[in-house]
Design a protein around this motif. Structure first.
Motif, PDB file in Angstrom:
ATOM      1  N   VAL A 155      37.412  51.345  35.441  1.00 42.84           N
ATOM      2  CA  VAL A 155      37.668  50.300  34.520  1.00 42.84           C
ATOM      3  C   VAL A 155      38.387  49.014  35.276  1.00 42.84           C
ATOM      4  O   VAL A 155      37.921  47.959  34.750  1.00 42.84           O
ATOM      5  CB  VAL A 155      38.811  51.098  33.543  1.00 42.84           C
ATOM      6  CG1 VAL A 155      39.432  50.139  32.688  1.00 42.84           C
ATOM      7  CG2 VAL A 155      38.318  52.111  32.799  1.00 42.84           C
ATOM      8  N   SER A 156      39.002  49.220  36.131  1.00 46.79           N
ATOM      9  CA  SER A 156      39.977  48.178  36.967  1.00 46.79           C
ATOM     10  C   SER A 156      38.925  47.159  37.615  1.00 46.79           C
ATOM     11  O   SER A 156      38.760  46.014  37.709  1.00 46.79           O
ATOM     12  CB  SER A 156      40.695  48.709  37.981  1.00 46.79           C
ATOM     13  OG  SER A 156      41.874  49.543  37.252  1.00 46.79           O
ATOM     14  N   ALA A 157      37.727  47.672  38.326  1.00 48.46           N
ATOM     15  CA  ALA A 157      36.601  46.955  38.576  1.00 48.46           C
ATOM     16  C   ALA A 157      35.899  46.050  37.831  1.00 48.46           C
ATOM     17  O   ALA A 157      35.556  45.081  37.890  1.00 48.46           O
ATOM     18  CB  ALA A 157      35.725  47.916  39.667  1.00 48.46           C
ATOM     19  N   THR A 158      35.547  46.949  36.827  1.00 47.52           N
ATOM     20  CA  THR A 158      34.979  46.191  35.593  1.00 47.52           C
ATOM     21  C   THR A 158      35.542  44.894  35.008  1.00 47.52           C
ATOM     22  O   THR A 158      35.210  43.941  34.750  1.00 47.52           O
ATOM     23  CB  THR A 158      34.679  47.192  34.483  1.00 47.52           C
ATOM     24  OG1 THR A 158      33.906  48.185  35.098  1.00 47.52           O
ATOM     25  CG2 THR A 158      33.886  46.708  33.377  1.00 47.52           C
ATOM     26  N   ASN A 159      37.113  45.197  34.986  1.00 47.75           N
ATOM     27  CA  ASN A 159      38.079  44.103  34.359  1.00 47.75           C
ATOM     28  C   ASN A 159      38.340  43.278  35.361  1.00 47.75           C
ATOM     29  O   ASN A 159      39.059  42.198  35.057  1.00 47.75           O
ATOM     30  CB  ASN A 159      39.225  44.666  33.682  1.00 47.75           C
ATOM     31  CG  ASN A 159      38.903  45.377  32.215  1.00 47.75           C
ATOM     32  OD1 ASN A 159      38.351  45.046  31.548  1.00 47.75           O
ATOM     33  ND2 ASN A 159      39.661  46.352  31.930  1.00 47.75           N
ATOM     34  N   GLN A 160      37.913  43.444  36.576  1.00 55.51           N
ATOM     35  CA  GLN A 160      38.220  42.312  37.663  1.00 55.51           C
ATOM     36  C   GLN A 160      39.849  42.262  37.733  1.00 55.51           C
ATOM     37  O   GLN A 160      40.378  41.187  38.020  1.00 55.51           O
ATOM     38  CB  GLN A 160      37.792  40.830  37.146  1.00 55.51           C
ATOM     39  CG  GLN A 160      36.135  40.676  37.043  1.00 55.51           C
ATOM     40  CD  GLN A 160      35.429  40.788  38.502  1.00 55.51           C
ATOM     41  OE1 GLN A 160      36.159  40.127  39.524  1.00 55.51           O
ATOM     42  NE2 GLN A 160      34.351  41.115  38.672  1.00 55.51           N
ATOM     43  N   CYS A 161      40.456  43.270  37.631  1.00 55.57           N
ATOM     44  CA  CYS A 161      41.949  43.417  37.782  1.00 55.57           C
ATOM     45  C   CYS A 161      42.218  43.681  39.364  1.00 55.57           C
ATOM     46  O   CYS A 161      42.253  44.787  39.775  1.00 55.57           O
ATOM     47  CB  CYS A 161      42.690  44.449  36.969  1.00 55.57           C
ATOM     48  SG  CYS A 161      44.175  44.596  37.240  1.00 55.57           S
TER      49      CYS A 161
END
Lengths: 126, 126, 126, 126, 126, 126
Positions: free
Chosen positions: B69-75
């Motif tokens: 999720v975090s890689a997808t959201n660029q977080c």
């Protein structure tokens, strides 16, 4: 979308490999749409086949990671096809529930980390 | 960000629980930022603690889903903190590599499914 | 980025209007970057000026809506500039905390609605 | 999706609280989908109930913030349910129009700030 | 990140092909990071090399499409590397300005179409 | 949605300009939805008209950039309307295939750059 009966030999070869690899006798719409671009179809399928094969991570874990990306991106088609895939590989209702709970929580804290502009801790720097 | 030494009793109680649960003696910046809002801090921590606990999915699988999720959201913050968390729970370099390969592929095919406007197959409908 | 001293008359006119409208004597980096494209600068500023003016919604509410979009998009610059803007318009720490709580919850349930592929209720259809 | 008539006591208790809190006699599909995972249902509802209650921000402002996140994330279900919620709390057509104008503008300038890689101004640093 | 001097033969072969294809004597950080996973490195590079080659679309148009995706996803690294790539292929300041204007407008109207839940027109259905 | 026959003079003026500019005798649903907010309709149309006009980039390239943003954002309506627009301006099946291949690859590498937290190379800094 291109059906098997109207596909070129090049496209049929990919369809045949999809059905053989997945042990089914149907090709789902995603591939039939990509078949308009035979080279894109071939390259995407080869990437998927390689990436989703058993390795350091098992295929079910990989399907759940796929679902995490797809739910985050709001991709309806991808949720539909990969939740079927994950269930076929053994995902129970309880596992799906925990998966969704993690996805929901991660999307929440991603937005909070962004909103609070949290600086990266020294111990987390590369 | 609120340090332990300047925190209220309410915030300290959460910090203490974070350190006890994670068996560390530091609290990372995410929580120190949320501590400006004690109620948000408490509720977020309780959610995380419950969601990330062992269940039908093991804690390492949950951390990898978090990373997806975090890689997808660029977080950036979330990648930094949760990749440390996943490594601490046993993620090897090889597992991380396969995780990233799945995340990359899922983001690619999500965009393709959207771009081709692929209709959901009959067998995938609920 | 183009500073006032090196700006063309066209760009200076926009800079002057930004400073007059916002009652400050500085122009922030966003506008200095856009100034490379004078027409994009002018059009974007006129849009912002019109959209953020008092209307059926007050300017502080509008700034908080801006923050909700920016946190969701993981836009670091936008969080930095618009949280300063919202505070200048009267956003208290308590309001910011509640704003962040709503943003976090909305990102969570957005992912859940996507992940569970929830069909729209009859009463919510247009 | 789990209907009231087939729900467990645990799920019915949440449904009852939703209907009592919202003063309606129906439970919308989002909750019926989550009910497959009673614990996720309970925790999500308790979070929503707490976060959306009146506080430093009024409930209508909170609904509009929810809409800003949902439009940005392209969550169709969430737009449908929360725009109904916002209208029920008093959002006029004019307010909705201004809300949408801010959401559109914020998404535009978020992309511009990213595309121009604008460095954060000194005065906006924490 | 893996430097050329410490790379395996497999990784060096990819680095050599990157430098030969791009006519440079350096490999940028993206590839050095992927090199931790030689197979991911090889597959990603081969995909990029094939996809970005001249075809029905010229390489500069492809770089601008890459920038449109990257600005939308808020990927700072990708904007940095691909705007350098686009300029090297002939993107002028004026072209960059128009590119950014289209990206900004598209992100705005995407959010509006989502927020207003616009039904697809009959003539646009497949 | 507001049909021409029931539109105010202000809205009709925009509808007339849309049809004249696009050389069609219909107005698509996006504009009919925005027409609930005449000022938002007018400003959005004027922005689109200006941004999508021929300039340093040709109209077809602009439509493909629009598609890249829309596929990335998972905006179904926008893909439907702008892929019709791009085809009307001369996009062939082959061009569409290459466009989709670049969009897919960019979404993949954006996620990888985020997931690996790749630091920006010295030569790419502004």
């Amino acid at each position: 979308m291109i059906e098997y009966s109207e596909a070129s030999a090049e496209v049929r070869a990919v369809y045949d490999d999809i059905m053989a690899t997945r042990k089914t006798d149907t090709v789902n719409n995603f591939w039939k749409a990509l078949a308009m671009q035979p080279e894109l179809l071939r390259r995407t399928w080869e990437g998927i086949k390689q990436v989703m094969a058993p390795g350091a991570l098992d295929p079910l874990t990989k399907e759940m990671i796929y679902l995490a990306v797809s739910a985050t991106n709001q991709c309806g088609y991808c949720m539909a096809s990969h939740s079927a895939g994950a269930r076929a590989k053994g995902m129970t209702e309880e596992m799906f529930g925990e998966l969704m709970a993690v996805i929901g929580m991660a999307n929440q804290t991603n937005a909070l980390a962004s909103g609070f502009r949290v600086p990266v801790d020294e111990q987390f720097r590369q």
